[in-house]
Write a protein that holds these residues in place. Structure first.
Motif, mmCIF file in Angstrom:
data_model
loop_
_atom_site.group_PDB
_atom_site.id
_atom_site.type_symbol
_atom_site.label_atom_id
_atom_site.label_comp_id
_atom_site.label_asym_id
_atom_site.label_seq_id
_atom_site.Cartn_x
_atom_site.Cartn_y
_atom_site.Cartn_z
ATOM 1 N N VAL A 249 -16.703 -14.453 41.223
ATOM 2 C CA VAL A 249 -15.314 -14.869 41.106
ATOM 3 C C VAL A 249 -14.439 -13.639 41.291
ATOM 4 N N THR A 250 -13.419 -13.734 42.107
ATOM 5 C CA THR A 250 -12.491 -12.615 42.265
ATOM 6 C C THR A 250 -11.177 -12.970 41.601
ATOM 7 N N LEU A 251 -10.515 -11.958 41.143
ATOM 8 C CA LEU A 251 -9.244 -12.153 40.455
ATOM 9 C C LEU A 251 -8.087 -12.100 41.422
ATOM 10 N N ASP A 252 -7.050 -12.837 41.091
ATOM 11 C CA ASP A 252 -5.844 -12.653 41.882
ATOM 12 C C ASP A 252 -5.229 -11.316 41.483
ATOM 13 N N ASP A 253 -4.331 -10.812 42.294
ATOM 14 C CA ASP A 253 -3.773 -9.483 42.096
ATOM 15 C C ASP A 253 -3.056 -9.324 40.756
ATOM 16 N N THR A 254 -2.428 -10.372 40.268
ATOM 17 C CA THR A 254 -1.696 -10.287 39.005
ATOM 18 C C THR A 254 -2.645 -10.032 37.840
ATOM 19 N N LYS A 255 -3.740 -10.758 37.788
ATOM 20 C CA LYS A 255 -4.706 -10.579 36.700
ATOM 21 C C LYS A 255 -5.413 -9.239 36.803
ATOM 22 N N ARG A 256 -5.770 -8.862 38.001
ATOM 23 C CA ARG A 256 -6.419 -7.559 38.215
ATOM 24 C C ARG A 256 -5.474 -6.432 37.793
ATOM 25 N N SER A 257 -4.204 -6.584 38.120
ATOM 26 C CA SER A 257 -3.204 -5.580 37.742
ATOM 27 C C SER A 257 -3.040 -5.503 36.223
ATOM 28 N N ALA A 258 -3.093 -6.649 35.550
ATOM 29 C CA ALA A 258 -2.968 -6.668 34.088
ATOM 30 C C ALA A 258 -4.142 -5.938 33.431
ATOM 31 N N ILE A 259 -5.335 -6.159 33.922
ATOM 32 C CA ILE A 259 -6.508 -5.464 33.383
ATOM 33 C C ILE A 259 -6.419 -3.973 33.694
ATOM 34 N N ALA A 260 -5.959 -3.627 34.894
ATOM 35 C CA ALA A 260 -5.801 -2.225 35.256
ATOM 36 C C ALA A 260 -4.795 -1.530 34.336
ATOM 37 N N THR A 261 -3.713 -2.216 34.018
ATOM 38 C CA THR A 261 -2.715 -1.640 33.113
ATOM 39 C C THR A 261 -3.315 -1.424 31.732
ATOM 40 N N GLU A 262 -4.123 -2.352 31.286
ATOM 41 C CA GLU A 262 -4.794 -2.202 29.984
ATOM 42 C C GLU A 262 -5.722 -0.987 30.011
ATOM 43 N N LEU A 263 -6.405 -0.773 31.129
ATOM 44 C CA LEU A 263 -7.248 0.414 31.273
ATOM 45 C C LEU A 263 -6.409 1.699 31.251
ATOM 46 N N ALA A 264 -5.240 1.671 31.889
ATOM 47 C CA ALA A 264 -4.350 2.838 31.865
ATOM 48 C C ALA A 264 -3.856 3.100 30.445
ATOM 49 N N ASP A 265 -3.571 2.034 29.697
ATOM 50 C CA ASP A 265 -3.186 2.197 28.292
ATOM 51 C C ASP A 265 -4.322 2.842 27.507
ATOM 52 N N LEU A 266 -5.554 2.385 27.758
ATOM 53 C CA LEU A 266 -6.717 2.955 27.076
ATOM 54 C C LEU A 266 -6.856 4.440 27.403
ATOM 55 N N LYS A 267 -6.650 4.795 28.652
ATOM 56 C CA LYS A 267 -6.736 6.209 29.037
ATOM 57 C C LYS A 267 -5.681 7.020 28.287
ATOM 58 N N ALA A 268 -4.461 6.517 28.191
ATOM 59 C CA ALA A 268 -3.392 7.224 27.468
ATOM 60 C C ALA A 268 -3.750 7.371 25.988
ATOM 61 N N LEU A 269 -4.333 6.330 25.408
ATOM 62 C CA LEU A 269 -4.748 6.410 24.008
ATOM 63 C C LEU A 269 -5.873 7.421 23.824
ATOM 64 N N GLN A 270 -6.805 7.454 24.776
ATOM 65 C CA GLN A 270 -7.922 8.396 24.692
ATOM 66 C C GLN A 270 -7.407 9.834 24.795
ATOM 67 N N GLU A 271 -6.459 10.069 25.675
ATOM 68 C CA GLU A 271 -5.845 11.401 25.773
ATOM 69 C C GLU A 271 -5.123 11.755 24.479
ATOM 70 N N LEU A 272 -4.461 10.772 23.885
ATOM 71 C CA LEU A 272 -3.774 10.987 22.611
ATOM 72 C C LEU A 272 -4.767 11.324 21.504
ATOM 73 N N LEU A 273 -5.892 10.650 21.482
ATOM 74 C CA LEU A 273 -6.914 10.947 20.483
ATOM 75 C C LEU A 273 -7.366 12.401 20.574
ATOM 76 N N ILE A 274 -7.619 12.858 21.776
ATOM 77 C CA ILE A 274 -8.053 14.242 21.971
ATOM 78 C C ILE A 274 -6.965 15.204 21.496
ATOM 79 N N ALA A 275 -5.730 14.935 21.865
ATOM 80 C CA ALA A 275 -4.619 15.809 21.469
ATOM 81 C C ALA A 275 -4.448 15.847 19.952
#
Length: 191
Positions: free
Chosen positions: A3-29
């Protein structure tokens, strides 16, 4: 069938991953900022150093997932504002050490939940997404383990802050803690 995602759903998951990356950087800091404040306690200091090492490795894993899944994506503005606010509080003097570590534990919890939500989303959308985010499971596991270890650190720091003494960590004290917890459960059932 994949099953492939439409661009909107894929973008939403990608944004959640970017949020996770920002949180991970914050944890290190925040771990790096907390380290000097606990330098006199070798056990807590060693634990924070281990967290930093794990979190740096996990940041690379998260970046790898982002690269495989979506390429370039930015965290939400609300996450960026949150990161700025946490930096200000960690750099400031308005919070005690206990409060700063408590805030750090909440960030760790947020990272755990963000990673788990991405995992759960991947379970229902298709094999291509599941495969792309697969390495994220080890990040979720380590973040969750860190979260539990931070609770023990908070117990020590909070007790020191309130009493000037270390908490009683004896077997008898732990038995009393367990009895108190059970008493709370039973009291809750009868009320």
């Amino acid at each position: 069938m994949v099953v492939t995602l439409d661009d909107t759903k894929r973008s939403a998951i990608a944004t959640e991953l970017a949020d996770l990356k920002a949180l991970q950087e914050l944890l290190i800091a925040t771990e790096q900022k907390l380290l000097p404040a606990v330098s006199s306690d070798s056990e807590i200091s060693n634990r924070l150093n281990d967290f930093i090492k794990d979190d740096q490795q996990d940041l690379a894993v998260i970046q790898g997932v982002i690269d495989k899944f979506s390429g370039s994506v930015q965290p939400r503005d609300s996450i960026r504002q949150y990161v700025d606010q946490v930096h200000r509080l960690m750099d400031g003097t308005e919070l005690t050490l206990y409060q700063k570590v408590s805030a750090h534990e909440r960030i760790k919890h947020q990272a755990v939940m963000t990673g788990l939500i991405v995992h759960k989303a991947a379970q229902v959308v298709g094999e291509d997404v599941k495969e792309a985010i697969g390495p994220l499971n080890q990040v979720n596991f380590k973040n969750r383990a860190h979260q539990e270890q931070l609770k023990a650190v908070l117990e020590v720091l909070g007790t020191r802050e309130l009493t000037g003494k270390d908490p009683d960590q004896s077997v008898w004290a732990r038995a009393q803690d367990a009895v108190a917890a059970l008493r709370g459960v039973f009291d809750g059932l009868t009320n």
